[in-house]
Design a protein around this motif. Structure first.
Motif, PDB file in Angstrom:
ATOM      1  N   ARG A 124       0.827  -1.213   0.000  1.00  0.00           N
ATOM      2  CA  ARG A 124       0.000   0.000   0.000  1.00  0.00           C
ATOM      3  C   ARG A 124       0.863   1.266   0.000  1.00  0.00           C
ATOM      4  NH1 ARG A 124      -5.290  -0.721   0.399  1.00  0.00           N
ATOM      5  NH2 ARG A 124      -6.112  -2.681   1.217  1.00  0.00           N
ATOM      6  N   ASN A 125       1.929   1.245   0.761  1.00  0.00           N
ATOM      7  CA  ASN A 125       2.797   2.419   0.806  1.00  0.00           C
ATOM      8  C   ASN A 125       3.453   2.662  -0.552  1.00  0.00           C
ATOM      9  OD1 ASN A 125       4.167   4.573   2.224  1.00  0.00           O
ATOM     10  ND2 ASN A 125       6.017   3.335   2.087  1.00  0.00           N
ATOM     11  N   LEU A 126       3.835   1.581  -1.230  1.00  0.00           N
ATOM     12  CA  LEU A 126       4.418   1.716  -2.564  1.00  0.00           C
ATOM     13  C   LEU A 126       3.393   2.265  -3.552  1.00  0.00           C
ATOM     14  CD1 LEU A 126       6.900   1.202  -4.375  1.00  0.00           C
ATOM     15  CD2 LEU A 126       5.942  -1.049  -4.876  1.00  0.00           C
ATOM     16  N   GLN A 127       2.142   1.822  -3.438  1.00  0.00           N
ATOM     17  CA  GLN A 127       1.091   2.349  -4.310  1.00  0.00           C
ATOM     18  C   GLN A 127       0.959   3.861  -4.139  1.00  0.00           C
ATOM     19  OE1 GLN A 127      -2.671   0.151  -4.026  1.00  0.00           O
ATOM     20  NE2 GLN A 127      -1.552  -1.609  -3.228  1.00  0.00           N
ATOM     21  N   LYS A 128       0.970   4.305  -2.896  1.00  0.00           N
ATOM     22  CA  LYS A 128       0.847   5.739  -2.626  1.00  0.00           C
ATOM     23  C   LYS A 128       2.030   6.503  -3.213  1.00  0.00           C
ATOM     24  CE  LYS A 128       0.300   9.053   1.162  1.00  0.00           C
ATOM     25  NZ  LYS A 128       0.183   9.220   2.637  1.00  0.00           N
ATOM     26  N   PRO A 141       3.373   6.174 -14.537  1.00  0.00           N
ATOM     27  CA  PRO A 141       2.193   5.706 -15.278  1.00  0.00           C
ATOM     28  C   PRO A 141       2.139   4.184 -15.413  1.00  0.00           C
ATOM     29  CG  PRO A 141       3.833   6.505 -16.814  1.00  0.00           C
ATOM     30  CD  PRO A 141       4.402   6.733 -15.436  1.00  0.00           C
ATOM     31  N   LEU A 142       2.196   3.471 -14.289  1.00  0.00           N
ATOM     32  CA  LEU A 142       2.081   2.015 -14.265  1.00  0.00           C
ATOM     33  C   LEU A 142       1.222   1.612 -13.076  1.00  0.00           C
ATOM     34  CD1 LEU A 142       5.743   0.751 -14.923  1.00  0.00           C
ATOM     35  CD2 LEU A 142       3.830   0.606 -16.504  1.00  0.00           C
ATOM     36  N   SER A 143       0.527   0.509 -13.214  1.00  0.00           N
ATOM     37  CA  SER A 143      -0.168  -0.033 -12.051  1.00  0.00           C
ATOM     38  C   SER A 143       0.866  -0.633 -11.105  1.00  0.00           C
ATOM     39  CB  SER A 143      -1.170  -1.106 -12.489  1.00  0.00           C
ATOM     40  OG  SER A 143      -0.484  -2.210 -13.049  1.00  0.00           O
ATOM     41  N   HIS A 144       0.545  -0.652  -9.824  1.00  0.00           N
ATOM     42  CA  HIS A 144       1.531  -1.154  -8.864  1.00  0.00           C
ATOM     43  C   HIS A 144       1.789  -2.641  -9.071  1.00  0.00           C
ATOM     44  CE1 HIS A 144      -2.202  -2.317  -6.811  1.00  0.00           C
ATOM     45  NE2 HIS A 144      -1.470  -3.195  -6.149  1.00  0.00           N
ATOM     46  N   GLU A 145       0.775  -3.410  -9.550  1.00  0.00           N
ATOM     47  CA  GLU A 145       0.994  -4.829  -9.812  1.00  0.00           C
ATOM     48  C   GLU A 145       2.037  -5.029 -10.906  1.00  0.00           C
ATOM     49  OE1 GLU A 145      -1.990  -3.444  -9.967  1.00  0.00           O
ATOM     50  OE2 GLU A 145      -3.384  -4.422  -8.581  1.00  0.00           O
ATOM     51  N   MET A 146       1.930  -4.245 -11.983  1.00  0.00           N
ATOM     52  CA  MET A 146       2.902  -4.368 -13.071  1.00  0.00           C
ATOM     53  C   MET A 146       4.283  -3.922 -12.608  1.00  0.00           C
ATOM     54  SD  MET A 146       2.772  -2.747 -16.932  1.00  0.00           S
ATOM     55  CE  MET A 146       1.351  -3.751 -17.364  1.00  0.00           C
ATOM     56  N   PRO A 157      10.275   4.987  -6.582  1.00  0.00           N
ATOM     57  CA  PRO A 157       9.060   5.811  -6.425  1.00  0.00           C
ATOM     58  C   PRO A 157       9.158   6.826  -5.295  1.00  0.00           C
ATOM     59  CG  PRO A 157       8.471   3.523  -6.767  1.00  0.00           C
ATOM     60  CD  PRO A 157       9.950   3.549  -6.539  1.00  0.00           C
ATOM     61  N   GLY A 158       9.718   6.410  -4.156  1.00  0.00           N
ATOM     62  CA  GLY A 158       9.864   7.354  -3.043  1.00  0.00           C
ATOM     63  C   GLY A 158      10.807   8.485  -3.377  1.00  0.00           C
ATOM     64  N   PHE A 159      11.916   8.159  -4.041  1.00  0.00           N
ATOM     65  CA  PHE A 159      12.863   9.205  -4.440  1.00  0.00           C
ATOM     66  C   PHE A 159      12.220  10.175  -5.422  1.00  0.00           C
ATOM     67  CE2 PHE A 159      16.080  10.689  -7.478  1.00  0.00           C
ATOM     68  CZ  PHE A 159      16.931  11.373  -6.617  1.00  0.00           C
ATOM     69  N   GLN A 160      11.484   9.636  -6.398  1.00  0.00           N
ATOM     70  CA  GLN A 160      10.828  10.495  -7.388  1.00  0.00           C
ATOM     71  C   GLN A 160       9.751  11.356  -6.743  1.00  0.00           C
ATOM     72  OE1 GLN A 160      12.001  10.610 -10.352  1.00  0.00           O
ATOM     73  NE2 GLN A 160      10.515  11.925 -11.377  1.00  0.00           N
ATOM     74  N   ALA A 161       9.023  10.792  -5.785  1.00  0.00           N
ATOM     75  CA  ALA A 161       7.993  11.558  -5.079  1.00  0.00           C
ATOM     76  C   ALA A 161       8.616  12.694  -4.271  1.00  0.00           C
ATOM     77  CB  ALA A 161       7.185  10.633  -4.172  1.00  0.00           C
ATOM     78  N   SER A 162       9.750  12.436  -3.622  1.00  0.00           N
ATOM     79  CA  SER A 162      10.412  13.497  -2.856  1.00  0.00           C
ATOM     80  C   SER A 162      10.949  14.592  -3.775  1.00  0.00           C
ATOM     81  CB  SER A 162      11.540  12.907  -2.014  1.00  0.00           C
ATOM     82  OG  SER A 162      12.556  12.355  -2.837  1.00  0.00           O
ATOM     83  N   GLU A 163      11.409  14.211  -4.981  1.00  0.00           N
ATOM     84  CA  GLU A 163      11.849  15.212  -5.954  1.00  0.00           C
ATOM     85  C   GLU A 163      10.680  16.104  -6.372  1.00  0.00           C
ATOM     86  OE1 GLU A 163      14.919  15.854  -7.902  1.00  0.00           O
ATOM     87  OE2 GLU A 163      15.626  15.126  -5.978  1.00  0.00           O
TER      88      GLU A 163
END
Length: 736
Positions: free
Chosen positions: A95-99, A107-112, A193-199
Motif C-alpha cells: 500500500r505504501n508503494l502504491q501511494k 504511469p504504471l499499475s503497482h501490480e505491473m 518511487p519514493g525518491f521520485q515523489a520526494s523530488e
C-alpha cells in the motif's frame, strides 16, 4: 498511462522566431514592389514545402520512437503476465508503494511495477550467479586460493571439511553475487518511487508561492476558480509540477465527470507535498463556507512566501556548516597530514605514499563530494525556461526560389521556358535571398561572440582543441628527450596549467558576462512592473504605459522596453510583444511574471492589481537571491583565507625546512659521511613539484566549492578557481 493520453490531447504551440530591425527594413523595402504578393505567395509555398519535409522527417523519428516504446511496453508486460496474479494476491503488502507511485506520477499499475521488480531482480540474481561462478573458476583454477585459506586448520572433528574448502569458497562467492545483484536491482525498484515523489515534493514547494500568486491575480480579475485551474494547468512550462497537480484536478472534472469538490479531495490525497495538500484542503473549506477565494489565495501567497524565506534561512545555515566542515576536513586537515607525512619521509621514518594519496586523491574527490552534497540540498534550479507561445508566429528565415521559377534545361543544356515575367520574378527572389544572406553574414561579423554569450559552453568548441594542441604538440616534438618520467612531468607541468587556463578562463569570462547581464535585467524588472502598475492606476492603458516608458533611458532594461514598443508600433498584439520580450530574456522571474500579466490581460482589462502582485513576486525572489549572496560572502572569504594559509604554509616549508634539509644532505654527501643516510638521497625538486601540484589542485577544488556555495553554480566558481590557481602557480614558479 492516462497521463500520456491526456497530454496527447493538448495542443502543442509553435515555436517563436525573433525578428530583427534589418528584417523589418527588408520587408518594408519589398512592400514597395508590385510583385510582392506573388513573392510572398511563392515564399509561403516554399516554406510550406520545407515544413512538410521537416514534418516527414519528424514523422519518421516519431515512428521509430513509437516502435521502441512498443518494445519497452512488451518488456514491461512480460513479468506481469508471468507473476502478476501472485502480486495481486499480496497487494495489501504494498500500500505504501502504491501511494508513492501515485505521488511520483509513475504511469504504471503497482501490480505491473512490482512484477517488473521481482522479475528483473531474479534476472539480476542469475547474472550474479554466472559472475560468481566465473570468478570462482578464475580464483580457484587459474590463480589459486590465497595462502590464508589453503593453510587454514580446524579441529580433528571438522578436519574433513577442509577437503571441500574450494567448494565452500566458490559457493560463498556465488551466493554473495546472487544476493548482491538481485538485492540491488530489487532495492532500486522499491526506492525509486519514493525518491521520485520526494523530488516532485521539493519542486512543488518551491513553485507553489508563485503559482498561488498566479491564481490570486486571475481570481482577483474576476475569473472563476475552474477557469483559473485551467489557466495554470496550461502553464506547465512556467509552473512545472504545480501545473501537473492542478491538471489532475481539471482531468478529473473533464474526463471522469467528477465535481470540483471530489476532484479537489482526490488531489489532496495523492499529492506528495504537504503544503499543496494544505492549500487544497483549506480551499475546500472556503468553497463550502462561501468565503472569498481571491482573499484566500492572497493570504496563502503571503504565507508561502514567508515559508520560503524561513526555508532559505535554514538552508543558508546548513551551507555555513558545510563550509566550516570543508575548511576543516579538506584544507586544514590535509595540510596537517601533508606536513606530518613530509616530515616523516624526510627523517627516514616513513614514505610519501600517504602524501601522494592526500594530494592526488583525497583533495579532488573530497571536494567533489562536497560540491555534489551542496547540489543535492540546494533547492532545485528550474534552469532556462521554455519559449512561450505567441498568437502570431514570425518567421524571417532565408527563403528559397520556388520550383516553378527555377531554371530548366533541355537535353542539349539549353535554357527553356525563360519568359520575361519568370526571369523578373526569379530576379526578385534571388535579390531578396542575397540581401538576407548578406544581412545574416554581416550580423555574424558584427557580433561573432554572440553564440558564446548565449551559451558559454560553446567556448569549449574552440578552447578544448587549443588546449590539447598546447600539450600534445610540444610533447611529440620532444618525445625523444623525455625518457625519464620525472623529466616528462617537469616538461608537461607548465603546459597542462596553460591548457587549463585556456579552457576555464574564456568559459568563466563568458559565463560571468551572461550572469551579470541576467542579474542586471532581473534587478530592474520589479521596478519596471511597479512603473507599469502606477501608470495603469492613473488611467493609462498598458499600451500607453509601455510607450511612455520606452522614451526613458534609465537602466539596462530600457533597451528591451523600446523593443517591446517597436513590436507594438509595427502592429503586434501587446501580449505577443510582452511574450517576445520574455523569450528574449529567458529568465524564470520574467517568464513567470509576463505569463501572469498576459493571462490577466486576456481575461480582464483591469490589470493594475495584477501588475502590483507580479512586482511583489519578482521583488521577493530578488530579495532572497541577494540575501543568499550576502550571507555566503563571508564563507567565500573564509575559503580564500584558508587557501592562502594552505599555500603559505607549504611555501614556508619548501623555502626553509626542506631547503635546509637538502643543503645538509649535500654537505654530508660531499664529506663522505656515513651518517647522512636518508639525507644523502633527499630530492628537493620532487617535493617542490609535489607542493606545487597540491597548491593547484587545492585552488581548483576550493574555487569550485566557493562558486557552489556562494552562487549555487559550479560554473560561477571558475573565476575563483582561476584566481587561486594563478596564485599557487605563481608562488611556486617565480619564488621557489
Amino acid at each position: 498511462m492516462w497521463c500520456d493520453t491526456v497530454n496527447d490531447i493538448k495542443e502543442s504551440p509553435g515555436n517563436l522566431t525573433e525578428n530583427s530591425p534589418e528584417d523589418s527594413i527588408s520587408d518594408a523595402f519589398l512592400q514597395e514592389n508590385s510583385n510582392l504578393d506573388k513573392i510572398k505567395t511563392e515564399g509561403n509555398n516554399t516554406k510550406t514545402r520545407s515544413r512538410l519535409w521537416k514534418s516527414k522527417k519528424d514523422f519518421d523519428v516519431d515512428h521509430y520512437a513509437k516502435k521502441i516504446a512498443a518494445y519497452i511496453n512488451i518488456l514491461k508486460r512480460i513479468p506481469f503476465a508471468l507473476i502478476g496474479d501472485r502480486i495481486k494476491e499480496k497487494k495489501d503488502n504494498y500500500r505504501n508503494l502504491q501511494k508513492q507511485m501515485n505521488q511520483a506520477r509513475i504511469p504504471l499499475s503497482h501490480e505491473m511495477y512490482i512484477s517488473n521488480a521481482v522479475f528483473y531482480s531474479l534476472i539480476g540474481a542469475v547474472a550474479g550467479a554466472l559472475i560468481g561462478l566465473f570468478l570462482t573458476y578464475v580464483v580457484i583454477i587459474l590463480i589459486g586460493l590465497p595462502d590464508k585459506i589453503t593453510n587454514i586448520t580446524l579441529s580433528p572433528q571438522m578436519a574433513t571439511l577442509l577437503q571441500f574448502k574450494e567448494l565452500f569458497f566458490g559457493l560463498f562467492i556465488t551466493i554473495v553475487f546472487i544476493l548482491g545483484m538481485g538485492g540491488v536491482v530489487y532495492s532500486l525498484f522499491m526506492l525509486y518511487p519514493g525518491f521520485q515523489a520526494s523530488e516532485r515534493k521539493a519542486k512543488i514547494d518551491m513553485q507553489l508561492p508563485y503559482a498561488v500568486t498566479f491564481m490570486y491575480a486571475l481570481s482577483k480579475g474576476g475569473m472563476n476558480i475552474i477557469d483559473v485551474f485551467r489557466a495554470i494547468a496550461n502553464s506547465e512550462d512556467t509552473y512545472g509540477e504545480v501545473s501537473k497537480e492542478i491538471d489532475s484536478i481539471v482531468r478529473d472534472m473533464d474526463y471522469f465527470g467528477h465535481d470540483l469538490r471530489t476532484a479537489l479531495s482526490s488531489a489532496s490525497e495523492t499529492t506528495p507535498s504537504d503544503r499543496f495538500q494544505d492549500l487544497i484542503y483549506n480551499l475546500l473549506t472556503v468553497i463550502d463556507s462561501g468565503g472569498n477565494i481571491p482573499n484566500y489565495f492572497r493570504d496563502k501567497s503571503e504565507q508561502y512566501l514567508q515559508k520560503a524565506e524561513v526555508d532559505q534561512k535554514g538552508f543558508l545555515e546548513t551551507l555555513g556548516l558545510l563550509a566550516e566542515s570543508y575548511v576543516t576536513a579538506f584544507v586544514a586537515g590535509p595540510l596537517f597530514i601533508i606536513i606530518m607525512g613530509v616530515m616523516m619521509a624526510v627523517m627516514g621514518s616513513g614514505t610519501t605514499t600517504m602524501v601522494y594519496a592526500i594530494i592526488y586523491a583525497v583533495l579532488p574527490v573530497g571536494s567533489l563530494m562536497f560540491v555534489v552534497m551542496i547540489s543535492i540540498i540546494t533547492p532545485t534550479e528550474l534552469g532556462e525556461p521554455k519559449l512561450l507561445p505567441t498568437n502570431q508566429t514570425l518567421d524571417h528565415g532565408i527563403p528559397q526560389v520556388p520550383k516553378k521559377l527555377e531554371r530548366k534545361f533541355d537535353e542539349n543544356g539549353e535554357l527553356v521556358d525563360e519568359r520575361e515575367e519568370k526571369v523578373l520574378e526569379r530576379g526578385y527572389f534571388e535579390g531578396f535571398i542575397k540581401s538576407k544572406k548578406s544581412l545574416a553574414f554581416r550580423k555574424v561579423l558584427k557580433n561573432p561572440l554572440t553564440p558564446m554569450l548565449k551559451n558559454p559552453l560553446a567556448t569549449l568548441v574552440v578552447t578544448m582543441p587549443m588546449a590539447m594542441l598546447v600539450v600534445l604538440v610540444p610533447l611529440f616534438m620532444n618525445m625523444d628527450q623525455l625518457s625519464n618520467p620525472m623529466t616528462l612531468i617537469d616538461f608537461i607541468d607548465d603546459k597542462i596549467v596553460l591548457s587549463l587556463f585556456i579552457v576555464i578562463v574564456p568559459l568563466a569570462i563568458f559565463h560571468e558576462i551572461k550572469i551579470s547581464r541576467k542579474k542586471k535585467l532581473e534587478n530592474s524588472f520589479p521596478d519596471f512592473l511597479k512603473k507599469l502598475a502606477s501608470t495603469n492606476e492613473t488611467g493609462m492603458t498598458l499600451r500607453d504605459s509601455i510607450r511612455l516608458m520606452a522614451k526613458s533611458n534609465t537602466d539596462t532594461l530600457s533597451r528591451e522596453i523600446r523593443k517591446i514598443w517597436h513590436d507594438i508600433f509595427w502592429g503586434l498584439e501587446i501580449n505577443d510583444a510582452l511574450i517576445r520580450f520574455a523569450n528574449r530574456l529567458r529568465t524564470q522571474v520574467v517568464t513567470r511574471s509576463l505569463s501572469l500579466i498576459t493571462k490577466a490581460n486576456d481575461s480582464s482589462g483591469d490589470i493594475g492589481e495584477v501588475l502590483m502582485v507580479a512586482a511583489r513576486d519578482a521583488a521577493s525572489e530578488q530579495g532572497m537571491k541577494r540575501e543568499r549572496t550576502m550571507s555566503m560572502m563571508i564563507y567565500i572569504v573564509i575559503i580564500y583565507i584558508s587557501f592562502l594559509v594552505f599555500v603559505g604554509v607549504i611555501y614556508v616549508i619548501s623555502t626553509t625546512f626542506l631547503s635546509e634539509m637538502a643543503e645538509a644532505g649535500q654537505q654530508m654527501a660531499a664529506s663522505g659521511s656515513q651518517a647522512g643516510g636518508f639525507l644523502g638521497n633527499f630530492d628537493l625538486d620532487s617535493y617542490t613539484r609535489l607542493f606545487k601540484h597540491a597548491a593547484i589542485i587545492q585552488g581548483l577544488s576550493s574555487g569550485l566549492m566557493a562558486g557552489a556555495m556562494g552562487e549555487g553554480s559550479v560554473m560561477s566558481g571558475l573565476k575563483h578557481s582561476t584566481i587561486m590557481i594563478a596564485i599557487g602557480y605563481t608562488i611556486f614558479t617565480l619564488f621557489i
